[in-house]
Design an enzyme around this catalytic site. Structure first.
Site, short mmCIF file in Angstrom:
data_model
loop_
_atom_site.label_atom_id
_atom_site.label_comp_id
_atom_site.label_asym_id
_atom_site.label_seq_id
_atom_site.Cartn_x
_atom_site.Cartn_y
_atom_site.Cartn_z
N ARG A 138 -5.32 3.41 -16.09
CA ARG A 138 -5.48 4.13 -14.82
C ARG A 138 -6.11 5.52 -14.97
O ARG A 138 -6.98 5.88 -14.18
CB ARG A 138 -4.15 4.21 -14.05
CG ARG A 138 -3.56 2.81 -13.74
CD ARG A 138 -2.38 2.85 -12.80
NE ARG A 138 -2.80 3.13 -11.45
CZ ARG A 138 -2.73 4.31 -10.88
NH1 ARG A 138 -2.20 5.32 -11.52
NH2 ARG A 138 -3.17 4.47 -9.66
N PRO A 146 4.67 -5.18 -0.56
CA PRO A 146 4.67 -4.00 -1.43
C PRO A 146 4.60 -4.39 -2.91
O PRO A 146 5.19 -5.38 -3.33
CB PRO A 146 6.03 -3.35 -1.13
CG PRO A 146 6.90 -4.47 -0.67
CD PRO A 146 6.00 -5.48 0.00
N CYS A 154 -12.09 3.82 -29.38
CA CYS A 154 -13.38 4.47 -29.63
C CYS A 154 -14.17 4.66 -28.34
O CYS A 154 -15.25 4.10 -28.17
CB CYS A 154 -14.18 3.63 -30.62
SG CYS A 154 -14.34 1.94 -30.07
N TYR A 199 -9.48 5.39 -12.90
CA TYR A 199 -9.45 6.05 -11.59
C TYR A 199 -9.32 7.57 -11.71
O TYR A 199 -9.20 8.25 -10.69
CB TYR A 199 -8.24 5.58 -10.76
CG TYR A 199 -8.04 4.09 -10.64
CD1 TYR A 199 -8.88 3.31 -9.86
CD2 TYR A 199 -6.96 3.48 -11.27
CE1 TYR A 199 -8.66 1.95 -9.74
CE2 TYR A 199 -6.74 2.12 -11.15
CZ TYR A 199 -7.60 1.35 -10.38
OH TYR A 199 -7.37 0.01 -10.24
N TYR A 227 0.64 -1.68 -12.27
CA TYR A 227 -0.77 -1.59 -12.65
C TYR A 227 -0.95 -0.90 -14.00
O TYR A 227 -1.93 -0.22 -14.24
CB TYR A 227 -1.59 -0.88 -11.55
CG TYR A 227 -1.40 -1.51 -10.19
CD1 TYR A 227 -1.82 -2.81 -9.96
CD2 TYR A 227 -0.77 -0.83 -9.15
CE1 TYR A 227 -1.63 -3.42 -8.73
CE2 TYR A 227 -0.58 -1.43 -7.92
CZ TYR A 227 -1.00 -2.72 -7.71
OH TYR A 227 -0.81 -3.32 -6.50
N GLY A 237 0.75 -1.25 0.00
CA GLY A 237 0.00 0.00 0.00
C GLY A 237 0.78 1.29 0.00
O GLY A 237 0.20 2.36 -0.19
N1 LLP Z 1 -1.47 -7.00 -0.75
C1 LLP Z 1 -2.78 -7.12 -1.07
C2 LLP Z 1 -3.60 -8.08 -0.34
C3 LLP Z 1 -3.33 -6.31 -2.08
O1 LLP Z 1 -4.61 -6.42 -2.38
C4 LLP Z 1 -2.49 -5.39 -2.76
C5 LLP Z 1 -3.02 -4.55 -3.84
C6 LLP Z 1 -1.14 -5.31 -2.41
C7 LLP Z 1 -0.67 -6.13 -1.39
C8 LLP Z 1 -0.15 -4.40 -3.08
O2 LLP Z 1 -0.49 -3.07 -2.89
P1 LLP Z 1 0.52 -1.92 -3.39
O3 LLP Z 1 1.76 -1.99 -2.53
O4 LLP Z 1 0.81 -2.14 -4.81
O5 LLP Z 1 -0.26 -0.67 -3.17
N2 LLP Z 1 -5.06 -1.23 -9.71
C9 LLP Z 1 -4.92 -0.27 -8.66
C10 LLP Z 1 -4.24 -0.86 -7.45
C11 LLP Z 1 -4.96 -2.05 -6.89
C12 LLP Z 1 -4.26 -2.65 -5.71
C13 LLP Z 1 -4.87 -3.94 -5.32
N3 LLP Z 1 -4.25 -4.59 -4.23
C14 LLP Z 1 -4.16 0.95 -9.19
O6 LLP Z 1 -3.83 0.96 -10.38
O7 LLP Z 1 -3.95 1.92 -8.47
#
Ligand code: LLP
Length: 417
Positions: free
Chosen positions: A318, A280, A347, A322, A376, A244
């Site tokens: 994205r 991460p 389109c 979003y 992503y 996150g």
């Molecule tokens: N662990 C779990 C259980 C998760 O669901 C996620 C991301 C992560 C770790 C990794 O999170 P990160 O460190 O990458 O923030 N498609 C969206 C992001 C979706 C994230 C889903 N889960 C975007 O493009 O912003």
């Protein structure tokens, strides 16, 4: 610091040409075509090292969903990372990329029996279980297989991560995890069921967190529960605090570092003697990558200047999905001029990469690089409009490797025959 270096220290203009790890990107665009993803290996290694230095005793499980190119996964595995997977496919990929099963954790609200069996047979470190029914099915399958499933209960701490609602996962009303108030019941069930062994807790509240206070709040709640469960006699050893950590997308964003996260967690986790797991994704690979695209046409319409490029929402969804901002620069260093709408060829009115963006003068044939495209981006790409997916390159200290060929029409149509 120069703005580009704040995104990625290996990104700079040299003699007026944008380079990544010393490689001029225009040459890559000409040789490999566009749209094209280019990633910096040194950036990814540095980021993993920063995590490992900040958390010397933790297991860093790369969230494969951010970018599942096997060359990136194996690079991270060689540097000591494990993997956080959310599907049988990601598990297959992690194993094929050389991640040892004892470094794999598996989350996901909808694991199928087939996927659970696959993970049981592989002998992964832990299932991050998200419902009571999942526990029961897992117990049944593990018994049949003569295996013991190690499980962490994914707790939903009901914390607002202050991020985009589509990537907030730790709010009570979201589909993820088990409510904190029911976590103890889940442990009681796990203790009763045969062939499952509850070994820890998992929490992941959301993605792209630029502030650490929600992270702190969530881990505080979950650690409290961890201690209570230990006092009740459960033999807990894992605390998985998810992923996150946010990254810089906008020029004004300031991203938290793994060291800052460690400072927050160390303060909360006093007396913790188990194994900490982090997951991460974006913060390891996001700013390692660029998406290079070529301007096909420019036009003025309705009082706006449009640059129509050859990358669309199928390559980078994205902005459309979003409303995300991805910083863009030209591959030739030129002064900014005019506000542009940078749009794709698809389109859909939603097919845009940048809105109202100050950029240099653009003309047919110019190249643009969209930053923060390592996470992503390719991972969420599609074939919409029957568009074959882009190629991916990995650069390191002047060396270039093609890590995914550009797809062609035959490849895209082949599953139909
Ligand atoms: N662990 C779990 C259980 C998760 O669901 C996620 C991301 C992560 C770790 C990794 O999170 P990160 O460190 O990458 O923030 N498609 C969206 C992001 C979706 C994230 C889903 N889960 C975007 O493009 O912003």
């Amino acid at each position: 610091m120069e703005l580009l270096k704040e995104y990625n220290p290996y990104l700079s203009y040299e003699n007026g040409e944008l380079t990544l790890e010393g490689v001029p990107l225009k040459e890559l665009a000409r040789e490999f075509g566009t749209p094209l993803f280019v990633y910096s290996a040194s950036f990814i290694k540095d980021r993993l090292r920063a995590y490992r230095e900040a958390f010397p005793d933790a297991l860093i499980c790369y969230a494969v969903k951010a970018n599942f190119n096997p060359h990136l996964v194996s690079l991270l595995a060689r540097e000591g990372a494990g993997a956080d997977v959310v599907s049988g496919g990601e598990l297959y990929l992690a194993l094929r990329s050389g991640v040892p099963p004892e470094r794999i954790v598996y989350a996901g609200v909808g694991k199928t029996e087939r996927e659970m069996l696959q993970a049981l047979r592989a002998g992964i470190l832990a299932f991050n279980v998200e419902s009571f029914q999942e526990l029961e099915v897992l117990s049944k399958l593990a018994s049949k297989e003569g295996k013991v499933a190690r499980v962490c209960v994914r707790v939903n701490p009901d914390v607002d991560p202050k991020t985009h609602p589509y990537v907030a996962t730790g709010l009570k009303e979201s589909k993820f995890g088990i409510d904190a108030s029911e976590a103890k019941e889940a442990f009681r069930l796990a203790r009763e069921l045969p062939n499952v062994e509850p070994i820890g807790l998992h929490v992941h509240i959301g993605s792209q967190l630029l502030e650490l206070s929600p992270y702190r709040e969530a881990v505080l709640k979950v650690y409290e529960l961890y201690r209570e469960l230990k006092r009740e006699g459960y033999n807990l050893e894992l605390l998985d605090v998810g992923g996150g950590l946010g990254i810089k997308y906008r020029p004004e964003d300031r991203e938290p570092t793994p060291h800052e996260l460690a400072a927050v967690l160390n303060e909360v986790l006093t007396g913790f003697d188990g194994k900490l797991v982090l997951e991460p994704g974006r913060s390891l690979v996001g700013n390692a990558g660029l998406l290079i695209t070529q301007v096909q046409f420019t036009k003025e319409k309705g009082g706006k200047r449009f640059a129509v490029v050859d990358a669309g929402m199928n390559d980078l969804i994205r902005p459309a999905f979003y409303g995300s901002y991805h910083h863009a620069v030209t591959l030739e260093e030129r002064p900014e001029r005019y506000e542009w709408e940078v749009v794709g060829p698809i389109c859909e009115t939603g097919d845009f990469l940048a809105k109202n963006r100050r950029l240099p003068e653009l003309k047919r044939g110019d190249y643009l690089a969209f930053l923060s495209a390592g996470a992503y981006a390719f991972a969420m790409s599609s074939h919409y409009n029957f568009r074959p997916r882009a190629a991916e390159l990995l650069v390191e200290k002047g060396e270039v490797r093609l890590i995914r060929r550009r797809e062609d029409y035959e490849y895209v149509i082949s599953p139909c025959f």
